[in-house]
Design a protein around this motif. Structure first.
Motif, short mmCIF file in Angstrom:
data_model
loop_
_atom_site.label_atom_id
_atom_site.label_comp_id
_atom_site.label_asym_id
_atom_site.label_seq_id
_atom_site.Cartn_x
_atom_site.Cartn_y
_atom_site.Cartn_z
N LEU A 130 -0.01 3.92 -2.67
CA LEU A 130 -1.36 4.50 -2.76
C LEU A 130 -1.29 6.02 -2.73
O LEU A 130 -0.34 6.62 -2.18
N GLY A 135 -9.83 1.73 -3.62
CA GLY A 135 -8.61 0.97 -3.84
C GLY A 135 -7.42 1.80 -4.28
O GLY A 135 -6.34 1.27 -4.54
N LYS A 136 -7.59 3.13 -4.36
CA LYS A 136 -6.52 4.00 -4.85
C LYS A 136 -5.98 4.94 -3.77
O LYS A 136 -4.80 5.28 -3.76
N GLN A 137 -6.85 5.37 -2.88
CA GLN A 137 -6.48 6.36 -1.86
C GLN A 137 -6.22 5.68 -0.52
O GLN A 137 -6.89 4.72 -0.15
N ALA A 138 -5.24 6.18 0.22
CA ALA A 138 -4.97 5.64 1.56
C ALA A 138 -6.05 6.14 2.52
O ALA A 138 -6.48 7.28 2.45
N GLY A 188 0.79 -1.23 0.00
CA GLY A 188 0.00 0.00 0.00
C GLY A 188 0.82 1.28 0.00
O GLY A 188 0.26 2.38 -0.01
N PRO A 209 -6.12 0.69 2.07
CA PRO A 209 -6.76 1.45 0.99
C PRO A 209 -8.20 1.82 1.32
O PRO A 209 -8.88 1.13 2.09
#
Length: 453
Positions: free
Chosen positions: A143, A281-284, A140, A277
């Motif tokens: 991300l 699924g892209k941003q922490a 991760g 995520p």
């Protein structure tokens, strides 16, 4: 007659002195060591300063990949600490020496190789610092919302490679002013007795306007007895943490903290395991950490996972685990594990005439005064090798004259120190319009356009 003879003798003596002086000039010119320094940060300038001061003939050329000099003094010092940047005045004096030249916009390893520098100079000193950052190495980490502290600092300081995230540039000032960040946690694998910040930094955090500290009393209970025998700087630092965590604040401080809208806290004995995520699924959205316990004591204490796990919700994660040096080219010995050039007192192992100073010599530790002393040590090694004859001055070297031909053939246009002073003047003028000490140019193309390159 006597008068005429005296005049004639004086004229002959005068001519002889001029001829002798010219002869001496020729001989000293042949014996003038040509030295180049790669990197124009504190390590580079302090190395050059010591060489120029202690060798009256040395010619020192400083190479820098950016058009602008001063390295981390320009790009690593926080904008609210302008006093730290005063060393730039000393570096400028060094650059103004008639035996020192600055050549920016030259990338060693690409525009000219280290081997080519070694053919052009009697000694080559690598002082290019640590231009990469260490990675956490956890899932991760890539991300959105996860950055290195180095990239963050480069952004608000106008480092060209970080300008698109961008004293503080207008873009970053506007972004921070609009920030919705209300709480910041500083997370460490070990405990209060192993923190790496200084007492000055802690005081600044405690006194930060509009914020209050979050220190868990359980982390500091009983530390008073433990720190009796530790070195004084560590003792004073720990005492301030203990006082802030366990003692009731004064009336003025309590009032300020009560009205604070933002918080910061220290979270100990936690080691990052995974960046979590968000639904896209892209941003922490947070970070999962292993709870640790310490084995050993003091500086040598190790953090060992207990098996427990803790999760912390956060949308922005900055990894601040250190910088990392990289090799310039394959011809240089390099310890990739330690991130340094193997050396003895600055002499690169197995490479006569090649030296290193600063972070690439000892690793990314210490402050400017540490780098100054370290660089003086390397410069002293160069001077000793000149004196002992290890560096043979009888081998004529052309220095920048030779390098200039190489750069010209490759379409590279070096930036001189007087070019930098034009950029400097333009930044100061732009800053004046905005009511600031300066507004940095952050695009190298704009810098080069300004000076007519």
């Amino acid at each position: 007659m006597g008068s005429s003879c005296g005049r004639g003798c004086w004229e002959w003596a005068s001519r002889l002195r001029r001829l002798t002086g010219f002869s001496r000039l020729l001989s000293t010119a042949a014996l003038a060591p040509q030295i180049c320094v790669v990197g124009s940060g504190p390590a580079g300038f302090y190395t050059a300063q010591h060489l120029l001061k202690h060798h009256r003939l040395a010619q020192v050329d400083i190479y820098e990949k950016l058009p602008v000099p001063f390295g981390l003094v320009r790009f690593g010092v926080a904008p609210d600490h302008p006093e730290v940047k005063n060393v730039i005045n000393t570096f400028t004096q060094t650059a103004h020496s008639d035996r020192c030249s600055y050549y920016g916009n030259v990338t060693i390893g690409k525009d000219v190789t280290v081997k080519e520098l070694q053919r052009a100079y009697h000694a080559v000193v690598l002082s290019y610092g640590a231009e990469d950052n260490r990675i956490l190495g956890i899932p991760g980490e890539n991300l959105s919302g996860v950055y290195s502290a180095r990239a963050f600092v480069g952004w608000y300081n106008g480092l060209p490679e970080n300008r698109d995230k961008t004293d503080i540039t207008e873009g970053s000032l506007a972004a921070i002013a609009c920030s919705k960040v209300k709480r910041v946690w500083l997370v460490g694998r070990r405990g209060p007795l192993q923190v790496a910040f200084t007492i000055k930094e802690l005081r600044e955090m405690i006194n930060l306007p509009g914020t209050r500290p979050l220190l868990d009393p359980a982390d500091f209970t009983g530390l008073g007895d433990v720190i009796k025998d530790v070195p004084r700087p560590r003792k004073r630092l720990t005492e301030l943490m203990v006082k802030s965590a366990l003692e009731k604040p004064g009336e003025r401080e309590a009032s300020r903290w009560a009205s604070a809208t933002k918080e910061w806290g220290l979270k100990f004995r936690c080691s990052p395991l995974e960046v979590l995520p968000a639904a896209d699924g892209k941003q922490a959205r947070g970070i999962r950490m292993a709870v640790t316990r310490l084995e050993g004591s003091g500086e040598s204490a190790r953090a060992v996972p207990t098996g427990e796990v803790e999760e912390l919700e956060c949308g922005l994660i900055l990894s601040s685990i250190g910088y990392r040096s990289l090799p310039l080219d394959s011809s240089i010995p390099f310890d990739s594990k330690l991130g340094i050039i193997p050396n003895s007192l600055g002499r690169v192992q197995g490479a006569p005439g090649l030296y290193c100073s600063g972070w690439v010599k000892r690793g990314p530790t210490g402050v400017i005064i540490t780098t100054m002393n370290d660089s003086f040590d390397t410069a002293q090694s160069v001077l000793e090798d000149l004196q002992s004859g290890l560096l043979k001055l009888s081998n004529s070297k052309e220095g920048f004259k030779s390098v200039r031909s190489i750069l010209h053939s490759r379409g590279v246009h070096p930036v001189t120190f007087s070019d930098w002073e034009k950029i400097d003047a333009a930044e100061v003028a732009r800053g004046k319009l905005a009511g600031k000490p300066r507004e940095k140019l952050v695009d190298p193309r704009e810098m080069l356009q300004l000076i007519g390159h």
